[in-house]
Motif scaffolding. Structure first.
Motif, PDB file in Angstrom:
ATOM      1  N   GLY A   1     -48.250 -48.396  43.978  1.00  0.00           N
ATOM      2  CA  GLY A   1     -49.706 -48.549  44.029  1.00  0.00           C
ATOM      3  C   GLY A   1     -50.206 -49.092  45.348  1.00  0.00           C
ATOM      4  N   PRO A   2     -49.735 -50.274  45.774  1.00  0.00           N
ATOM      5  CA  PRO A   2     -50.193 -50.794  47.065  1.00  0.00           C
ATOM      6  C   PRO A   2     -49.854 -49.876  48.232  1.00  0.00           C
ATOM      7  CG  PRO A   2     -49.189 -52.536  45.773  1.00  0.00           C
ATOM      8  CD  PRO A   2     -48.941 -51.264  45.024  1.00  0.00           C
ATOM      9  N   ALA A   3     -48.701 -49.181  48.177  1.00  0.00           N
ATOM     10  CA  ALA A   3     -48.332 -48.285  49.277  1.00  0.00           C
ATOM     11  C   ALA A   3     -49.331 -47.134  49.393  1.00  0.00           C
ATOM     12  CB  ALA A   3     -46.919 -47.744  49.062  1.00  0.00           C
ATOM     13  N   ILE A   4     -49.715 -46.549  48.273  1.00  0.00           N
ATOM     14  CA  ILE A   4     -50.679 -45.447  48.298  1.00  0.00           C
ATOM     15  C   ILE A   4     -52.048 -45.946  48.753  1.00  0.00           C
ATOM     16  CG2 ILE A   4     -51.945 -43.816  46.835  1.00  0.00           C
ATOM     17  CD1 ILE A   4     -49.399 -43.510  45.174  1.00  0.00           C
ATOM     18  N   VAL A   5     -52.467 -47.099  48.259  1.00  0.00           N
ATOM     19  CA  VAL A   5     -53.777 -47.634  48.632  1.00  0.00           C
ATOM     20  C   VAL A   5     -53.813 -47.997  50.114  1.00  0.00           C
ATOM     21  CG1 VAL A   5     -55.389 -49.529  48.268  1.00  0.00           C
ATOM     22  CG2 VAL A   5     -54.331 -48.412  46.313  1.00  0.00           C
ATOM     23  N   LEU A   6     -52.712 -48.558  50.641  1.00  0.00           N
ATOM     24  CA  LEU A   6     -52.669 -48.875  52.072  1.00  0.00           C
ATOM     25  C   LEU A   6     -52.711 -47.602  52.915  1.00  0.00           C
ATOM     26  CD1 LEU A   6     -50.116 -51.826  52.271  1.00  0.00           C
ATOM     27  CD2 LEU A   6     -52.567 -51.896  52.742  1.00  0.00           C
ATOM     28  N   ALA A   7     -52.055 -46.544  52.450  1.00  0.00           N
ATOM     29  CA  ALA A   7     -52.127 -45.263  53.168  1.00  0.00           C
ATOM     30  C   ALA A   7     -53.558 -44.732  53.161  1.00  0.00           C
ATOM     31  CB  ALA A   7     -51.177 -44.246  52.533  1.00  0.00           C
ATOM     32  N   ALA A   8     -54.238 -44.841  52.016  1.00  0.00           N
ATOM     33  CA  ALA A   8     -55.637 -44.415  51.940  1.00  0.00           C
ATOM     34  C   ALA A   8     -56.523 -45.288  52.825  1.00  0.00           C
ATOM     35  CB  ALA A   8     -56.125 -44.469  50.489  1.00  0.00           C
TER      36      ALA A   8
END
Length: 284
Positions: free
Chosen positions: A249-256
């Motif tokens: 979750g945090p990895a995807i949100v940081l990429a976004a």
């Protein structure tokens, strides 16, 4: 390295699920942004937690139970905020804030009491290992339902966003579309629970939508760009999650978030560079 990880089945399932969410969640985020309800998505994502926590206490990490619990809790928060605001004469946003803060605290207490730190992290921030067949069915179902709703409600929702007075004058039932829209926001947040977690689900909905406004002016263009940015963030985030062993979750949100920062800096529509560039004046 990014392509090597696709050899793993759990990564492929997570990627397919995130692609399904990328088709439905960012368009809803665009309408939340147009309605000046961007923070409402965050409040609803926190509001899922008590239902998820109770389902977890009763059934463990069983996806259908978690989805049902989260859906019921999210609908209670979404519909309850409006009902309390009308009944007390207060503002809906303040009532929503009070409900989601209460829901968040209650959910964390229940999960902490029943589960371990690992399970708490998985529910709050997601895990690619948690994307099983049930989760895929839920994500695909949420995407299909959302796209069908948007196909039917596109014109009335756009009209209500830009000219609500005219929409009321022509007899448009804005409250019904609004309730259906909020229900779909909850459904998409629940669908993203396994991949990105209850606290991070709103990130895949809102960040691509906010970034897309820097690349297109028309609402159709903004929606299309938001879907593309969400898919790119999903690929990047899941790759980082698998390689660096961090929550998905945090990895995807940081990429976004990184894509949003690049868009805000380099985007042709109100980007920093575009605004600093001298504008051409008409010459007679």
């Amino acid at each position: 390295m990014t392509f090597d990880i696709l050899d793993y089945g759990f990564i492929r399932r997570a990627l397919v699920g995130c692609f399904a969410l990328s088709l439905s969640a960012p368009p809803l985020g665009v309408f939340l942004m147009l309605r000046r309800m961007s923070l409402a998505g965050d409040a609803l994502s926190h509001g899922l937690l008590p239902g998820v926590a109770v389902a977890f206490a009763l059934c463990g990490l069983y996806v259908p139970a978690l989805a049902l619990g989260g859906l019921l809790a999210g609908l209670v928060v979404a519909l309850g905020a409006g009902a309390l605001a009308r009944g007390t004469g207060g503002r809906e946003d303040s009532t929503l804030a009070a409900l989601y803060l209460t829901a968040l605290a209650a959910g964390v207490v229940i999960i902490s009491w029943r589960g371990s730190a690992v399970e708490l992290t998985q529910l709050l921030f997601g895990s690619v290992l948690g994307v099983d067949d049930w989760a895929l069915v839920l994500m695909a179902g949420a995407a299909s339902l959302t796209l069908l709703f948007l196909a039917l409600a596109w014109r009335p929702m756009v009209l209500e966003c830009f000219d609500p007075a005219f929409a009321r004058a022509v007899g448009l039932r804005g409250s019904l579309w609004h309730l259906g829209f909020l229900a779909l926001v909850v459904v998409n947040l629940v669908a993203g629970l396994q991949a990105v977690g209850s606290l991070m689900a709103v990130g895949l909905m809102m960040l691509p939508a906010i970034a897309a406004r820097h690349w297109a002016r028309g609402i159709g263009g903004v929606v299309a760009v938001s879907v593309g940015l969400a898919m790119l963030a999903s690929v990047t985030g899941l790759a980082v999650s698998a390689v660096m062993d961090v929550p998905s979750g945090p990895a995807i949100v940081l990429a976004a978030a990184a894509l949003w920062l690049l868009s805000a800096l380099l985007g042709p529509v109100d980007g920093v560079v575009a605004r600093l560039r001298p504008r051409r004046h008409l010459s007679g």
